[in-house]
Design an enzyme around this catalytic site. Structure first.
Site, PDB file in Angstrom:
ATOM      1  N   LYS A  14      33.192   9.042 -27.601  1.00  0.00           N
ATOM      2  CA  LYS A  14      32.141   7.941 -28.046  1.00  0.00           C
ATOM      3  C   LYS A  14      32.265   7.333 -29.424  1.00  0.00           C
ATOM      4  CE  LYS A  14      30.209   8.254 -23.868  1.00  0.00           C
ATOM      5  NZ  LYS A  14      30.138   7.306 -22.919  1.00  0.00           N
ATOM      6  N   LYS A  71      34.745   1.732 -30.339  1.00  0.00           N
ATOM      7  CA  LYS A  71      35.890   2.703 -29.916  1.00  0.00           C
ATOM      8  C   LYS A  71      37.314   1.959 -30.093  1.00  0.00           C
ATOM      9  CE  LYS A  71      32.647   4.352 -26.533  1.00  0.00           C
ATOM     10  NZ  LYS A  71      31.831   3.901 -25.423  1.00  0.00           N
ATOM     11  N   GLU A 162      35.814   0.892 -18.266  1.00  0.00           N
ATOM     12  CA  GLU A 162      35.999  -0.236 -17.366  1.00  0.00           C
ATOM     13  C   GLU A 162      34.983  -1.342 -18.041  1.00  0.00           C
ATOM     14  OE1 GLU A 162      36.460   1.298 -13.047  1.00  0.00           O
ATOM     15  OE2 GLU A 162      34.443   1.681 -13.783  1.00  0.00           O
TER      16      GLU A 162
HETATM   17  C1  LIG Z   1      37.175   4.696 -14.504  1.00  0.00           C
HETATM   18  C2  LIG Z   1      36.038   4.829 -15.696  1.00  0.00           C
HETATM   19  C3  LIG Z   1      35.594   3.993 -16.256  1.00  0.00           C
HETATM   20  C4  LIG Z   1      34.834   4.364 -17.643  1.00  0.00           C
HETATM   21  N1  LIG Z   1      34.274   3.535 -18.302  1.00  0.00           N
HETATM   22  C5  LIG Z   1      33.572   3.912 -19.387  1.00  0.00           C
HETATM   23  C6  LIG Z   1      33.074   2.769 -20.523  1.00  0.00           C
HETATM   24  O1  LIG Z   1      33.547   1.619 -20.441  1.00  0.00           O
HETATM   25  N2  LIG Z   1      32.489   3.158 -21.761  1.00  0.00           N
HETATM   26  C7  LIG Z   1      32.141   4.743 -21.848  1.00  0.00           C
HETATM   27  O2  LIG Z   1      31.712   4.965 -22.996  1.00  0.00           O
HETATM   28  N3  LIG Z   1      32.912   5.498 -20.803  1.00  0.00           N
HETATM   29  C8  LIG Z   1      33.312   5.177 -19.747  1.00  0.00           C
HETATM   30  N4  LIG Z   1      33.705   6.181 -18.671  1.00  0.00           N
HETATM   31  C9  LIG Z   1      33.262   7.687 -19.099  1.00  0.00           C
HETATM   32  C10 LIG Z   1      32.297   8.013 -18.031  1.00  0.00           C
HETATM   33  O3  LIG Z   1      31.152   7.895 -18.533  1.00  0.00           O
HETATM   34  C11 LIG Z   1      32.576   9.731 -18.015  1.00  0.00           C
HETATM   35  O4  LIG Z   1      34.239  10.028 -17.804  1.00  0.00           O
HETATM   36  C12 LIG Z   1      31.553  10.497 -17.249  1.00  0.00           C
HETATM   37  O5  LIG Z   1      30.356  10.374 -17.825  1.00  0.00           O
HETATM   38  C13 LIG Z   1      32.029  11.995 -17.311  1.00  0.00           C
HETATM   39  O6  LIG Z   1      32.030  12.369 -18.651  1.00  0.00           O
HETATM   40  P1  LIG Z   1      33.324  13.187 -19.240  1.00  0.00           P
HETATM   41  O7  LIG Z   1      34.552  12.110 -19.211  1.00  0.00           O
HETATM   42  O8  LIG Z   1      32.947  13.269 -20.720  1.00  0.00           O
HETATM   43  O9  LIG Z   1      33.523  14.506 -18.639  1.00  0.00           O
HETATM   44  C14 LIG Z   1      34.291   5.695 -17.814  1.00  0.00           C
HETATM   45  C15 LIG Z   1      35.047   6.847 -16.924  1.00  0.00           C
HETATM   46  C16 LIG Z   1      35.956   6.339 -15.885  1.00  0.00           C
HETATM   47  C17 LIG Z   1      36.525   7.462 -14.997  1.00  0.00           C
END
Ligand SMILES: Cc1cc2nc3c(=O)[nH]c(=O)nc-3n(C[C@H](O)[C@H](O)[C@H](O)COP(=O)(O)O)c2cc1C
Length: 214
Positions: A14, A71, A162
């Site tokens: 983050k 980020k 995304e």
């Molecule tokens: C396709 C996709 C899009 C995501 N978009 C964002 C985003 O725009 N900003 C962000 O901070 N996290 C984003 N995430 C992170 C997810 O919130 C995160 O993967 C989920 O909460 C699980 O946590 P972890 O990845 O720390 O295990 C995204 C995850 C995926 C797979």
């Protein structure tokens, strides 16, 4: 390799340390990993824009949601996963020629069968620009996952994103003119000391909620 460690150490960064940059050798490995990601019928209807300069980061920033902007600013690199907007005759020929040059066919019949199979599956998914984009996007999300885990294997943090305006990003990078459209993004780098998410435990539903073993 311990897969439990790999899957649990990967997390969504983050906040990034702007002072730490990914080495050229590691970036090259990650790019090659993306290059070798699988796609249906080996269509490879994708392109990866790798943003590494401060100038390019600044340029793309307005396309990102407020929370994602730091980020992009502080990560070492941002990868934009783009889909090709058309898989035309010239492109199909290029893929076939490359497969031939790489030694995939023992004879002309194999070459023709391979070409016909690819055309058949592309035809099923190329019924409209939206259908093609939908199909290509699925392939790109496979590549996204590959990048997140391969980065972690090198000790590099990442964020799948995304939260951006694809139309705006396409406009800034003039992607339409290049026959491309952005689908999803990932930032790569090293997390900052204040990254709250680095300290939180992972949360996932229990195994019995997610799997059925028959
Ligand atoms: C396709 C996709 C899009 C995501 N978009 C964002 C985003 O725009 N900003 C962000 O901070 N996290 C984003 N995430 C992170 C997810 O919130 C995160 O993967 C989920 O909460 C699980 O946590 P972890 O990845 O720390 O295990 C995204 C995850 C995926 C797979």
């Amino acid at each position: 390799m311990n897969l439990n460690q790999l899957s649990q150490n990967r997390y969504t960064a983050k906040s990034y340390d702007p002072a730490r940059k990914i080495s050229l050798a590691d970036m090259d490995q990650l790019c090659q990993f993306l290059r070798y990601c699988p796609s249906s019928v080996n269509a490879q209807g994708w392109h990866f824009m790798v943003i590494g300069t401060e100038e390019a980061k600044k340029q793309i920033l307005p396309a990102f949601a407020g929370a994602n902007q730091p980020k992009v600013q502080n990560a070492s690199h941002t990868v934009i996963f783009c889909a090709k907007t058309s898989l035309d005759e010239t492109y199909l020929q290029k893929v076939l020629d490359k497969e031939e040059a790489d030694g995939r066919f023992a004879n002309e019949q194999q070459r023709q069968e391979n070409d016909a199979t690819r055309r058949y599956f592309i035809g099923l998914n190329n019924t409209s620009p939206e259908a093609l984009l939908n199909w290509q996007s699925k392939q790109l999300y496979i590549a996204l996952s590959g990048l997140l885990f391969s980065a972690q294997a090198l000790g590099i943090d990442s964020t799948p994103i995304e939260g951006f305006d694809a139309g705006k990003l396409d406009e800034i990078l003039q992607l339409k003119q290049k026959g491309l459209t952005s689908v999803v993004v990932a930032t790569l780098g090293y997390h900052a000391a204040d990254d709250f998410n680095a300290k939180l435990p992972k949360s996932r539903l229990d195994t019995e909620d997610l799997f059925t073993f028959l």
